[in-house]
Design a protein around this motif. Structure first.
Motif, PDB file in Angstrom:
ATOM      1  N   HIS A  65       9.707  -2.424  -5.290  1.00 23.43           N
ATOM      2  CA  HIS A  65      10.161  -3.720  -4.778  1.00 23.43           C
ATOM      3  C   HIS A  65      10.384  -3.591  -3.280  1.00 23.43           C
ATOM      4  CE1 HIS A  65      11.843  -7.728  -5.155  1.00 23.43           C
ATOM      5  NE2 HIS A  65      12.863  -7.362  -4.410  1.00 23.43           N
ATOM      6  N   PHE A  66      10.267  -4.704  -2.572  1.00 29.99           N
ATOM      7  CA  PHE A  66      10.534  -4.644  -1.138  1.00 29.99           C
ATOM      8  C   PHE A  66      11.036  -5.989  -0.634  1.00 29.99           C
ATOM      9  CE2 PHE A  66       6.426  -6.671  -1.028  1.00 29.99           C
ATOM     10  CZ  PHE A  66       6.421  -7.422   0.140  1.00 29.99           C
ATOM     11  N   LEU A  67      11.828  -5.922   0.417  1.00 25.01           N
ATOM     12  CA  LEU A  67      12.227  -7.086   1.199  1.00 25.01           C
ATOM     13  C   LEU A  67      11.929  -6.762   2.652  1.00 25.01           C
ATOM     14  CD1 LEU A  67      15.743  -7.919  -0.322  1.00 25.01           C
ATOM     15  CD2 LEU A  67      13.619  -9.149  -0.730  1.00 25.01           C
ATOM     16  N   TYR A  68      11.449  -7.739   3.387  1.00 29.98           N
ATOM     17  CA  TYR A  68      11.145  -7.510   4.797  1.00 29.98           C
ATOM     18  C   TYR A  68      11.823  -8.588   5.627  1.00 29.98           C
ATOM     19  CZ  TYR A  68       8.683  -7.993   9.216  1.00 29.98           C
ATOM     20  OH  TYR A  68       8.397  -8.142  10.551  1.00 29.98           O
ATOM     21  N   LYS A  69      12.574  -8.160   6.622  1.00 26.81           N
ATOM     22  CA  LYS A  69      13.189  -9.086   7.560  1.00 26.81           C
ATOM     23  C   LYS A  69      13.042  -8.516   8.960  1.00 26.81           C
ATOM     24  CE  LYS A  69      17.574 -11.075   9.093  1.00 26.81           C
ATOM     25  NZ  LYS A  69      19.032 -11.178   8.886  1.00 26.81           N
ATOM     26  N   PRO A  70      12.461  -9.274   9.905  1.00 25.70           N
ATOM     27  CA  PRO A  70      12.358  -8.772  11.282  1.00 25.70           C
ATOM     28  C   PRO A  70      13.741  -8.443  11.828  1.00 25.70           C
ATOM     29  CG  PRO A  70      11.028 -10.747  10.995  1.00 25.70           C
ATOM     30  CD  PRO A  70      11.855 -10.599   9.748  1.00 25.70           C
ATOM     31  N   SER A  71      13.877  -7.271  12.415  1.00 21.27           N
ATOM     32  CA  SER A  71      15.185  -6.855  12.927  1.00 21.27           C
ATOM     33  C   SER A  71      15.502  -7.486  14.268  1.00 21.27           C
ATOM     34  CB  SER A  71      15.241  -5.328  13.063  1.00 21.27           C
ATOM     35  OG  SER A  71      14.231  -4.877  13.953  1.00 21.27           O
TER      36      SER A  71
ATOM     37  N   GLY B 127       0.792  -1.227   0.000  1.00 22.21           N
ATOM     38  CA  GLY B 127       0.000   0.000   0.000  1.00 22.21           C
ATOM     39  C   GLY B 127       0.821   1.271   0.000  1.00 22.21           C
ATOM     40  N   VAL B 128       2.045   1.202  -0.508  1.00 19.69           N
ATOM     41  CA  VAL B 128       2.911   2.386  -0.582  1.00 19.69           C
ATOM     42  C   VAL B 128       3.010   2.821  -2.038  1.00 19.69           C
ATOM     43  CG1 VAL B 128       5.221   3.313  -0.169  1.00 19.69           C
ATOM     44  CG2 VAL B 128       4.230   1.653   1.440  1.00 19.69           C
ATOM     45  N   ALA B 129       2.637   4.054  -2.315  1.00 17.22           N
ATOM     46  CA  ALA B 129       2.643   4.557  -3.688  1.00 17.22           C
ATOM     47  C   ALA B 129       4.053   4.560  -4.266  1.00 17.22           C
ATOM     48  CB  ALA B 129       2.056   5.970  -3.722  1.00 17.22           C
TER      49      ALA B 129
END
Length: 263
Positions: free
Chosen positions: A244-250, A238-240
């Motif tokens: 691309h994105f990657l998500y990793k819990p910090s 939902g970000v205009a």
């Protein structure tokens, strides 16, 4: 311009000659993964023992036939962020579905079974660590990368039930586990069951565990849950203008007993 990086691990020397923009640290990390893949096939103790006896031994003799595994690892590192993030890519599933799959794996037990993995499309679905394993003896993402690569690189695993030794270097670099590998959805071969045992004679016991898991999956139509999985896309964030994105819990709480993972 080219960057030349060396890595020495015991009697072995690895060299990378790169024309990319990777740093020396990144290239050295890739060489370390190659070393670990070799250890996964031979164990560090065996390599040390061989070169103590014969310093000019040609290790290629023992690695004959493993070219696809090593080539596959190098190809995967070019495109898979798992290595850069030191994390494992998981298959997106509702927590209720993942818990149900994990419970099925937990109920299929036998002596000397140490780890149970369910993998789909090269993504981790569930991992079960038996209570007999020390709590602080956890698998590292790198060990999972090596295991996944071994399975992905060889079509032999799609032929039926395979029983093969494998060393997980960051767990114990001197000993073998014995891996029972079988696909649960032939001929598609997208959902893979891996059972690791410390007993080299446990093939039939592992096969019985697989039979129980298949029966439980069939009764709940569990393979369909995996088949219906939708991977995340950028629109889900939902970000205009996000491409691309990657998500990793910090942060990962110790009591969660989870591998670092990313989406």
């Amino acid at each position: 311009d080219h960057t030349v990086v060396f890595l020495q691990k015991g009697p072995l020397v690895f060299v990378s000659v790169s024309a990319t923009h990777q740093s020396e640290q990144q290239l050295r990390g890739e060489l370390l993964h190659v070393y670990h893949q070799i250890v996964s096939m031979l164990t560090q103790a065996s390599i040390t023992r061989i070169f103590e006896r014969r310093k000019n031994f040609d290790l290629r003799r023992l690695l004959f036939g493993s070219e696809k595994v090593l080539d596959g690892l190098l190809d995967t590192m070019d495109s898979d962020p798992s290595f850069m993030l030191s994390a494992v890519q998981c298959l997106p599933l509702p927590s209720s579905s993942r818990d149900a799959l994990s419970q099925i794996l937990q109920k299929a037990v036998t002596p000397n079974l140490v780890f149970s993995f369910l993998i789909a499309n090269n993504r981790l679905v569930s991992i079960i660590q038996e209570k007999t394993v020390l709590e602080d003896a956890r698998l590292k993402p790198s060990d999972l990368h090596l295991l996944f690569n071994l399975i992905r690189a060889s079509s032999a695993f799609q032929a039926g039930e395979i029983w093969t030794p494998i060393c997980l270097p960051l767990f114990n670099h001197d000993c073998y586990f014995y891996a029972y590998v079988a696909y649960l959805d032939p001929p598609k071969c997208t959902v893979c069951l891996v059972l690791l045992s410390t007993d080299k004679e446990a093939f039939y016991a592992m096969a019985e565990c697989k039979r129980k898991i298949e029966e439980a999956f069939a009764s709940q139509n569990a393979l369909q849950w995996v088949a219906n999985t939708q991977l995340y896309c950028v629109d889900d964030i939902g970000v205009a203008n996000l491409k691309h994105f990657l998500y990793k819990p910090s942060k990962m709480l110790d009591h969660h007993h989870q591998l670092p993972q990313f989406t």
